[in-house]
Write a protein that holds these residues in place. Structure first.
Motif, mmCIF file in Angstrom:
data_model
loop_
_atom_site.group_PDB
_atom_site.id
_atom_site.type_symbol
_atom_site.label_atom_id
_atom_site.label_comp_id
_atom_site.label_asym_id
_atom_site.label_seq_id
_atom_site.Cartn_x
_atom_site.Cartn_y
_atom_site.Cartn_z
ATOM 1 N N ALA A 15 0.862 -1.178 0.000
ATOM 2 C CA ALA A 15 0.000 0.000 0.000
ATOM 3 C C ALA A 15 0.900 1.230 0.000
ATOM 4 C CB ALA A 15 -0.901 0.004 1.227
ATOM 5 N N THR A 16 0.323 2.375 -0.316
ATOM 6 C CA THR A 16 1.098 3.619 -0.320
ATOM 7 C C THR A 16 0.880 4.383 0.984
ATOM 8 O OG1 THR A 16 -0.637 5.002 -1.290
ATOM 9 C CG2 THR A 16 0.806 3.818 -2.825
ATOM 10 N N VAL A 17 1.729 5.367 1.213
ATOM 11 C CA VAL A 17 1.649 6.172 2.440
ATOM 12 C C VAL A 17 0.320 6.911 2.563
ATOM 13 C CG1 VAL A 17 4.128 6.446 2.768
ATOM 14 C CG2 VAL A 17 2.901 8.074 1.319
ATOM 15 N N GLU A 18 -0.363 7.133 1.468
ATOM 16 C CA GLU A 18 -1.633 7.866 1.481
ATOM 17 C C GLU A 18 -2.838 6.961 1.706
ATOM 18 O OE1 GLU A 18 -1.773 11.168 1.601
ATOM 19 O OE2 GLU A 18 0.403 11.084 1.546
ATOM 20 N N THR A 19 -2.650 5.656 1.702
ATOM 21 C CA THR A 19 -3.747 4.715 1.957
ATOM 22 C C THR A 19 -4.297 4.973 3.359
ATOM 23 O OG1 THR A 19 -2.660 3.060 0.575
ATOM 24 C CG2 THR A 19 -4.360 2.263 2.084
ATOM 25 N N THR A 20 -5.615 4.935 3.494
ATOM 26 C CA THR A 20 -6.205 5.147 4.820
ATOM 27 C C THR A 20 -6.164 3.846 5.628
ATOM 28 O OG1 THR A 20 -8.444 4.565 4.135
ATOM 29 C CG2 THR A 20 -7.795 6.909 3.923
ATOM 30 N N VAL A 21 -6.272 3.998 6.920
ATOM 31 C CA VAL A 21 -6.321 2.845 7.818
ATOM 32 C C VAL A 21 -7.499 1.947 7.434
ATOM 33 C CG1 VAL A 21 -6.800 2.168 10.204
ATOM 34 C CG2 VAL A 21 -5.107 3.952 9.732
ATOM 35 N N GLN A 22 -8.633 2.549 7.121
ATOM 36 C CA GLN A 22 -9.824 1.788 6.739
ATOM 37 C C GLN A 22 -9.548 0.947 5.491
ATOM 38 O OE1 GLN A 22 -13.274 4.223 5.988
ATOM 39 N NE2 GLN A 22 -14.549 2.474 5.436
ATOM 40 N N GLY A 44 7.976 1.809 5.145
ATOM 41 C CA GLY A 44 7.624 1.268 6.446
ATOM 42 C C GLY A 44 6.773 0.030 6.295
ATOM 43 N N ILE A 45 6.223 -0.412 7.401
ATOM 44 C CA ILE A 45 5.354 -1.584 7.416
ATOM 45 C C ILE A 45 4.259 -1.362 8.446
ATOM 46 C CG2 ILE A 45 6.747 -2.827 9.134
ATOM 47 C CD1 ILE A 45 6.138 -5.414 7.467
ATOM 48 N N VAL A 46 3.061 -1.843 8.147
ATOM 49 C CA VAL A 46 1.953 -1.787 9.091
ATOM 50 C C VAL A 46 1.506 -3.223 9.339
ATOM 51 C CG1 VAL A 46 -0.409 -1.012 9.528
ATOM 52 C CG2 VAL A 46 1.183 0.486 8.332
ATOM 53 N N THR A 47 1.401 -3.572 10.615
ATOM 54 C CA THR A 47 0.953 -4.912 10.985
ATOM 55 C C THR A 47 -0.421 -4.843 11.632
ATOM 56 O OG1 THR A 47 1.903 -4.853 13.204
ATOM 57 C CG2 THR A 47 3.362 -5.585 11.415
ATOM 58 N N ASP A 48 -1.039 -6.001 11.754
ATOM 59 C CA ASP A 48 -2.355 -6.029 12.392
ATOM 60 C C ASP A 48 -2.302 -5.488 13.811
ATOM 61 O OD1 ASP A 48 -0.881 -8.236 13.211
ATOM 62 O OD2 ASP A 48 -2.396 -9.698 12.629
ATOM 63 N N SER A 49 -1.197 -5.704 14.509
ATOM 64 C CA SER A 49 -1.102 -5.164 15.874
ATOM 65 C C SER A 49 -0.958 -3.640 15.872
ATOM 66 C CB SER A 49 0.039 -5.822 16.651
ATOM 67 O OG SER A 49 1.266 -5.602 16.023
ATOM 68 N N VAL A 86 -6.118 1.702 16.718
ATOM 69 C CA VAL A 86 -6.364 2.929 15.956
ATOM 70 C C VAL A 86 -7.866 3.149 15.848
ATOM 71 C CG1 VAL A 86 -6.042 4.099 13.750
ATOM 72 C CG2 VAL A 86 -4.218 2.650 14.651
ATOM 73 N N LYS A 87 -8.316 4.266 16.372
ATOM 74 C CA LYS A 87 -9.751 4.586 16.383
ATOM 75 C C LYS A 87 -10.194 5.324 15.111
ATOM 76 C CE LYS A 87 -10.382 3.264 20.732
ATOM 77 N NZ LYS A 87 -9.876 1.919 20.821
ATOM 78 N N ASP A 88 -9.343 6.212 14.618
ATOM 79 C CA ASP A 88 -9.686 7.032 13.450
ATOM 80 C C ASP A 88 -9.267 6.314 12.170
ATOM 81 O OD1 ASP A 88 -10.156 8.947 11.533
ATOM 82 O OD2 ASP A 88 -8.932 10.506 12.476
ATOM 83 N N SER A 89 -10.226 5.700 11.510
ATOM 84 C CA SER A 89 -9.914 4.918 10.312
ATOM 85 C C SER A 89 -9.657 5.776 9.072
ATOM 86 C CB SER A 89 -11.030 3.912 10.031
ATOM 87 O OG SER A 89 -12.242 4.584 9.812
ATOM 88 N N THR A 90 -9.808 7.101 9.218
ATOM 89 C CA THR A 90 -9.526 7.983 8.076
ATOM 90 C C THR A 90 -8.064 8.428 8.036
ATOM 91 O OG1 THR A 90 -10.133 9.987 9.280
ATOM 92 C CG2 THR A 90 -11.900 8.838 8.071
ATOM 93 N N VAL A 145 -2.044 5.622 6.557
ATOM 94 C CA VAL A 145 -1.239 4.595 7.231
ATOM 95 C C VAL A 145 0.150 5.102 7.588
ATOM 96 C CG1 VAL A 145 -2.498 2.647 6.276
ATOM 97 C CG2 VAL A 145 -0.525 3.558 5.036
ATOM 98 N N MET A 146 0.579 6.154 6.941
ATOM 99 C CA MET A 146 1.882 6.750 7.247
ATOM 100 C C MET A 146 1.962 7.141 8.728
ATOM 101 S SD MET A 146 3.584 9.917 5.269
ATOM 102 C CE MET A 146 4.955 10.802 5.949
ATOM 103 N N SER A 147 0.820 7.493 9.311
ATOM 104 C CA SER A 147 0.814 7.938 10.710
ATOM 105 C C SER A 147 0.873 6.782 11.706
ATOM 106 C CB SER A 147 -0.417 8.804 10.979
ATOM 107 O OG SER A 147 -1.597 8.055 10.802
ATOM 108 N N VAL A 148 0.677 5.542 11.240
ATOM 109 C CA VAL A 148 0.714 4.407 12.169
ATOM 110 C C VAL A 148 1.775 3.369 11.795
ATOM 111 C CG1 VAL A 148 -1.701 4.640 12.839
ATOM 112 C CG2 VAL A 148 -1.105 3.136 10.938
ATOM 113 N N MET A 149 2.451 3.562 10.664
ATOM 114 C CA MET A 149 3.421 2.560 10.216
ATOM 115 C C MET A 149 4.700 2.599 11.041
ATOM 116 S SD MET A 149 4.955 4.107 6.675
ATOM 117 C CE MET A 149 6.109 5.484 6.678
ATOM 118 N N SER A 150 5.358 1.471 11.079
ATOM 119 C CA SER A 150 6.670 1.371 11.709
ATOM 120 C C SER A 150 7.716 1.537 10.615
ATOM 121 C CB SER A 150 6.830 -0.002 12.360
ATOM 122 O OG SER A 150 8.157 -0.180 12.786
ATOM 123 N N THR A 151 8.740 2.323 10.906
ATOM 124 C CA THR A 151 9.802 2.526 9.914
ATOM 125 C C THR A 151 10.994 1.609 10.188
ATOM 126 O OG1 THR A 151 10.639 4.393 11.192
ATOM 127 C CG2 THR A 151 9.131 4.883 9.370
#
Length: 133
Positions: A15-22, A49-54, A59-63, A66-72
């Motif tokens: 996914a790209t950095v602009e993809t939403t959490v939702q 970076g990478i985003v995992t299910d954990s 994360v409450k705000d699904s909008t 993913v850049m804001s929650v990814m691990s680098t």
């Protein structure tokens, strides 16, 4: 003995950095995967970076992007390395997913569950010295 190449998930869903959490949650559910590498946008997009299910669990705000929650913190392993090396790398870094490389390109993801399935597929032999009273 199975190899990393045989155990890993491939092809890699990204996914790209602009993809939403939702949208990422939907993508992960559709592909039944627990981690997604995140790329920059553009023709020379590299993995940022990478985003995992954990990462997504609380994360409450699904909008949010993913850049804001990814691990680098990214960990790589070559597809011809041993499964023991993969397990040690995961333990050393406290992670559950490794990006698998072949010729400098990411070709798969190996998870701790993949390694656990390998261990579980082995026949169990009784070893009385492992039991303590």
């Amino acid at each position: 003995m199975k190899t990393i190449k045989q155990l890993m998930s491939s092809p890699v869903v990204m996914a790209t950095v602009e993809t939403t959490v939702q949208d990422l949650r939907k993508l992960m559910s559709q592909h039944d995967i627990g981690a997604v590498p995140i790329t920059d946008e553009g023709p020379d997009a590299g993995i940022m970076g990478i985003v995992t299910d954990s990462d997504l669990r609380n994360v409450k705000d699904s909008t949010l992007p993913v850049m804001s929650v990814m691990s680098t913190k990214l960990c790589y392993i070559n597809n011809d390395d041993s499964t023991a090396a993969a397990a040690n790398l995961m333990l050393k870094n406290g992670i559950h997913h490794l990006l698998v490389k072949e010729d400098n390109a990411v070709v798969g993801i190996l998870s701790s569950v993949d390694l656990l399935k390998l261990v579980a597929s082995k026949p169990i032999t009784f070893q009385p010295h492992l039991f303590f009273v």
